[in-house]
Write a protein that holds these residues in place. Structure first.
Motif, PDB file in Angstrom:
ATOM      1  N   UNK A  56      -4.409 -70.263 -17.661  1.00  0.00           N
ATOM      2  CA  UNK A  56      -5.558 -69.410 -17.363  1.00  0.00           C
ATOM      3  C   UNK A  56      -6.822 -70.061 -17.917  1.00  0.00           C
ATOM      4  N   UNK A  57      -7.945 -69.378 -17.716  1.00  0.00           N
ATOM      5  CA  UNK A  57      -9.214 -69.857 -18.265  1.00  0.00           C
ATOM      6  C   UNK A  57      -9.904 -68.700 -18.983  1.00  0.00           C
ATOM      7  N   UNK A  95     -18.036 -60.011 -13.141  1.00  0.00           N
ATOM      8  CA  UNK A  95     -18.028 -60.215 -11.690  1.00  0.00           C
ATOM      9  C   UNK A  95     -17.965 -61.695 -11.338  1.00  0.00           C
ATOM     10  N   UNK A  96     -18.812 -62.477 -12.012  1.00  0.00           N
ATOM     11  CA  UNK A  96     -18.871 -63.918 -11.744  1.00  0.00           C
ATOM     12  C   UNK A  96     -17.500 -64.571 -12.025  1.00  0.00           C
ATOM     13  N   UNK A  97     -16.869 -64.156 -13.129  1.00  0.00           N
ATOM     14  CA  UNK A  97     -15.580 -64.722 -13.515  1.00  0.00           C
ATOM     15  C   UNK A  97     -14.496 -64.350 -12.506  1.00  0.00           C
ATOM     16  N   UNK A  98     -14.475 -63.082 -12.093  1.00  0.00           N
ATOM     17  CA  UNK A  98     -13.441 -62.623 -11.163  1.00  0.00           C
ATOM     18  C   UNK A  98     -13.619 -63.238  -9.781  1.00  0.00           C
ATOM     19  N   UNK A  99     -14.882 -63.342  -9.380  1.00  0.00           N
ATOM     20  CA  UNK A  99     -15.225 -63.949  -8.104  1.00  0.00           C
ATOM     21  C   UNK A  99     -14.692 -65.376  -8.030  1.00  0.00           C
ATOM     22  N   UNK A 100     -14.906 -66.123  -9.105  1.00  0.00           N
ATOM     23  CA  UNK A 100     -14.460 -67.508  -9.163  1.00  0.00           C
ATOM     24  C   UNK A 100     -12.930 -67.574  -9.184  1.00  0.00           C
ATOM     25  N   UNK A 101     -12.316 -66.745 -10.041  1.00  0.00           N
ATOM     26  CA  UNK A 101     -10.860 -66.780 -10.199  1.00  0.00           C
ATOM     27  C   UNK A 101     -10.143 -66.359  -8.917  1.00  0.00           C
ATOM     28  N   UNK A 102     -10.785 -65.523  -8.125  1.00  0.00           N
ATOM     29  CA  UNK A 102     -10.158 -65.066  -6.878  1.00  0.00           C
ATOM     30  C   UNK A 102      -9.872 -66.242  -5.940  1.00  0.00           C
ATOM     31  N   UNK A 104      -8.888 -69.252  -7.065  1.00  0.00           N
ATOM     32  CA  UNK A 104      -7.900 -70.144  -7.683  1.00  0.00           C
ATOM     33  C   UNK A 104      -6.500 -69.772  -7.199  1.00  0.00           C
ATOM     34  N   UNK A 105      -5.515 -70.683  -7.428  1.00  0.00           N
ATOM     35  CA  UNK A 105      -4.133 -70.328  -7.103  1.00  0.00           C
ATOM     36  C   UNK A 105      -3.707 -69.065  -7.866  1.00  0.00           C
ATOM     37  N   UNK A 106      -2.856 -68.289  -7.227  1.00  0.00           N
ATOM     38  CA  UNK A 106      -2.389 -66.996  -7.756  1.00  0.00           C
ATOM     39  C   UNK A 106      -1.863 -67.023  -9.191  1.00  0.00           C
ATOM     40  N   UNK A 107      -1.273 -68.158  -9.599  1.00  0.00           N
ATOM     41  CA  UNK A 107      -0.618 -68.162 -10.919  1.00  0.00           C
ATOM     42  C   UNK A 107      -1.601 -68.409 -12.062  1.00  0.00           C
ATOM     43  N   UNK A 108      -2.857 -68.638 -11.740  1.00  0.00           N
ATOM     44  CA  UNK A 108      -3.827 -68.907 -12.799  1.00  0.00           C
ATOM     45  C   UNK A 108      -4.680 -67.674 -13.103  1.00  0.00           C
ATOM     46  N   UNK A 109      -4.676 -67.286 -14.365  1.00  0.00           N
ATOM     47  CA  UNK A 109      -5.374 -66.071 -14.785  1.00  0.00           C
ATOM     48  C   UNK A 109      -6.786 -66.329 -15.284  1.00  0.00           C
ATOM     49  N   UNK A 110      -7.487 -65.236 -15.546  1.00  0.00           N
ATOM     50  CA  UNK A 110      -8.849 -65.324 -16.072  1.00  0.00           C
ATOM     51  C   UNK A 110      -9.015 -64.326 -17.224  1.00  0.00           C
ATOM     52  N   UNK A 111      -9.554 -64.813 -18.336  1.00  0.00           N
ATOM     53  CA  UNK A 111      -9.801 -63.936 -19.486  1.00  0.00           C
ATOM     54  C   UNK A 111     -11.302 -63.757 -19.668  1.00  0.00           C
ATOM     55  N   UNK A 112     -11.723 -62.516 -19.824  1.00  0.00           N
ATOM     56  CA  UNK A 112     -13.151 -62.215 -19.970  1.00  0.00           C
ATOM     57  C   UNK A 112     -13.371 -61.471 -21.286  1.00  0.00           C
ATOM     58  N   UNK A 113     -14.397 -61.881 -22.027  1.00  0.00           N
ATOM     59  CA  UNK A 113     -14.717 -61.217 -23.294  1.00  0.00           C
ATOM     60  C   UNK A 113     -15.439 -59.904 -23.056  1.00  0.00           C
ATOM     61  N   UNK A 114     -15.064 -58.893 -23.829  1.00  0.00           N
ATOM     62  CA  UNK A 114     -15.720 -57.587 -23.740  1.00  0.00           C
ATOM     63  C   UNK A 114     -16.402 -57.302 -25.067  1.00  0.00           C
ATOM     64  N   UNK A 134     -14.090 -55.435  -5.114  1.00  0.00           N
ATOM     65  CA  UNK A 134     -15.008 -56.249  -4.310  1.00  0.00           C
ATOM     66  C   UNK A 134     -14.699 -57.741  -4.378  1.00  0.00           C
ATOM     67  N   UNK A 135     -14.090 -58.203  -5.477  1.00  0.00           N
ATOM     68  CA  UNK A 135     -13.773 -59.632  -5.539  1.00  0.00           C
ATOM     69  C   UNK A 135     -12.373 -59.910  -4.985  1.00  0.00           C
ATOM     70  N   UNK A 136     -11.572 -58.868  -4.869  1.00  0.00           N
ATOM     71  CA  UNK A 136     -10.221 -59.036  -4.347  1.00  0.00           C
ATOM     72  C   UNK A 136      -9.261 -59.670  -5.343  1.00  0.00           C
ATOM     73  N   UNK A 137      -9.680 -59.752  -6.614  1.00  0.00           N
ATOM     74  CA  UNK A 137      -8.796 -60.340  -7.621  1.00  0.00           C
ATOM     75  C   UNK A 137      -7.693 -59.347  -7.975  1.00  0.00           C
ATOM     76  N   UNK A 138      -6.465 -59.831  -8.012  1.00  0.00           N
ATOM     77  CA  UNK A 138      -5.363 -58.969  -8.406  1.00  0.00           C
ATOM     78  C   UNK A 138      -5.496 -58.635  -9.895  1.00  0.00           C
TER      79      UNK A 138
END
Ligand code: C2E
Ligand code: CA
Ligand code: CA
Ligand code: CA
Length: 275
Positions: A56-57, A95-102, A104-114, A134-138
């Motif tokens: 993931x990233x 949004x920017x992170x999810x948009x980008x990750x959407x 990527x290949x399905x097996x790669x995740x995205x971590x976002x700081x809150x 809206x980004x379609x990210x699972x």
């Protein structure tokens, strides 16, 4: 000595004014930058400890300022929190992170700081739902990183918030584990999917037996309670060896890669190489 006394006080006052002025300027620049989304999101790989393949990233905000150059999030995140801009900025980063990750290949995740303020905001859940839609990210590919300070106070409320995030299918990590004063109590009272061991422990692994013992204990604890552990701030092969040996599941750090631009992250993914 000459020049001390009132002269010194006046100089001190002048400096204070200058600093205040500086801060006000930075604040208004930040407001404008948030209004116009003048930020970048960088992506730092998290790797599987055994294979060193990207799993993931982590999305990391950057503020390219026209006169001051790149401003560190260590500086502008606290400012965004103090000025109440963090909700808007955080929602943009998500949004920017999810948009980008959407893409990527399905097996790669995205971590976002809150930020703790985002965690407690009533707009968090609607923002999450809307961003995923809206980004379609699972949702299972998204992970939110929260620090202990998000969990200070109103425990019942925090349990409910965590639960509703996880009910969306989104995972939650405890960031900077070990740096607060009640990390262990929080692990007991809240359900987390992952612990991120703070880089200060990793980077001091070789400077004293007690640091190694702490890292060892955190990883063991993770294994025993069935929570994955990520070691952050791995810079050397010997730090890597020592956390792999202890059974840590994932790693992140300059040894594998610095935070990358979206474009470079895509290239790293398509090379499919261990790093
Ligand atoms: P963090 O969440 O603990 O993120 C990890 C920080 O460690 C990042 O700093 C990353 O670049 C740095 N790092 C990673 N590997 C290494 C290494 O091997 N050595 C060293 N020395 N550092 C390493 P960065 O990007 O400057 O971010 C600093 C902090 O700013 C983050 O710490 C996080 O608390 C905050 N931040 C960044 N982006 C966001 C965001 O979108 N939202 C919120 N709320 N906070 C953010
Ligand atoms: Ca983090
Ligand atoms: Ca961290
Ligand atoms: Ca940190």
């Amino acid at each position: 000595a000459k020049g001390k006394g009132t002269g010194g006080a006046a100089l001190f006052e002048a400096r204070m004014l200058e600093e205040q002025e500086d801060r006000r300027k930075l604040e208004s620049d930040l407001r404008l930058a948030v209004q116009h989304s003048q930020f970048d999101v960088f992506f730092q790989p998290l790797v599987d400890m055994k294979t060193r393949e990207i799993v993931s990233f982590e999305a990391l905000l950057r503020w390219p300022h026209e006169t001051r150059g790149m401003i560190s999030p260590e500086l502008f995140i606290p400012l965004a929190e103090e000025t109440g801009l963090i909700n808007q900025l955080g929602a943009w980063a998500l949004r920017r992170a999810c948009e980008e990750a959407a893409n990527w290949p399905e097996h790669i995740g995205i971590a976002v700081n809150l930020s703790p303020l985002q965690f407690k905001s009533s707009s968090l859940l609607p923002t999450l739902v809307n961003t995923l839609a809206t980004t379609g990210l699972s949702p299972k590919r998204l992970e939110l990183e929260v620090t202990e300070s998000a969990l200070l106070g109103a425990e019942a409320t925090n349990v409910t918030i965590l639960k509703s995030i996880r009910e969306l299918g989104v995972r939650v990590s405890m960031d900077d584990f070990g740096t607060g004063y009640s990390s262990l109590a929080y692990l007991q009272n809240f359900e987390f999917d992952k612990i991120k061991i703070d880089k200060r422990f990793i980077q001091s692994l070789e400077s004293g037996a007690s640091n190694a013992a702490i890292v060892d204990a955190i990883i063991k604890l993770g294994i025993q309670i069935g929570i994955k552990t990520t070691a952050e701030g791995i810079e050397t092969e010997s730090q890597y060896d020592s956390v792999v040996l202890r059974g840590c599941s994932e790693g992140q750090g300059y040894l594998f890669s610095r935070p990358l631009t979206a474009e470079d992250a895509r290239a790293a993914i398509s090379s499919k190489l261990p790093i």
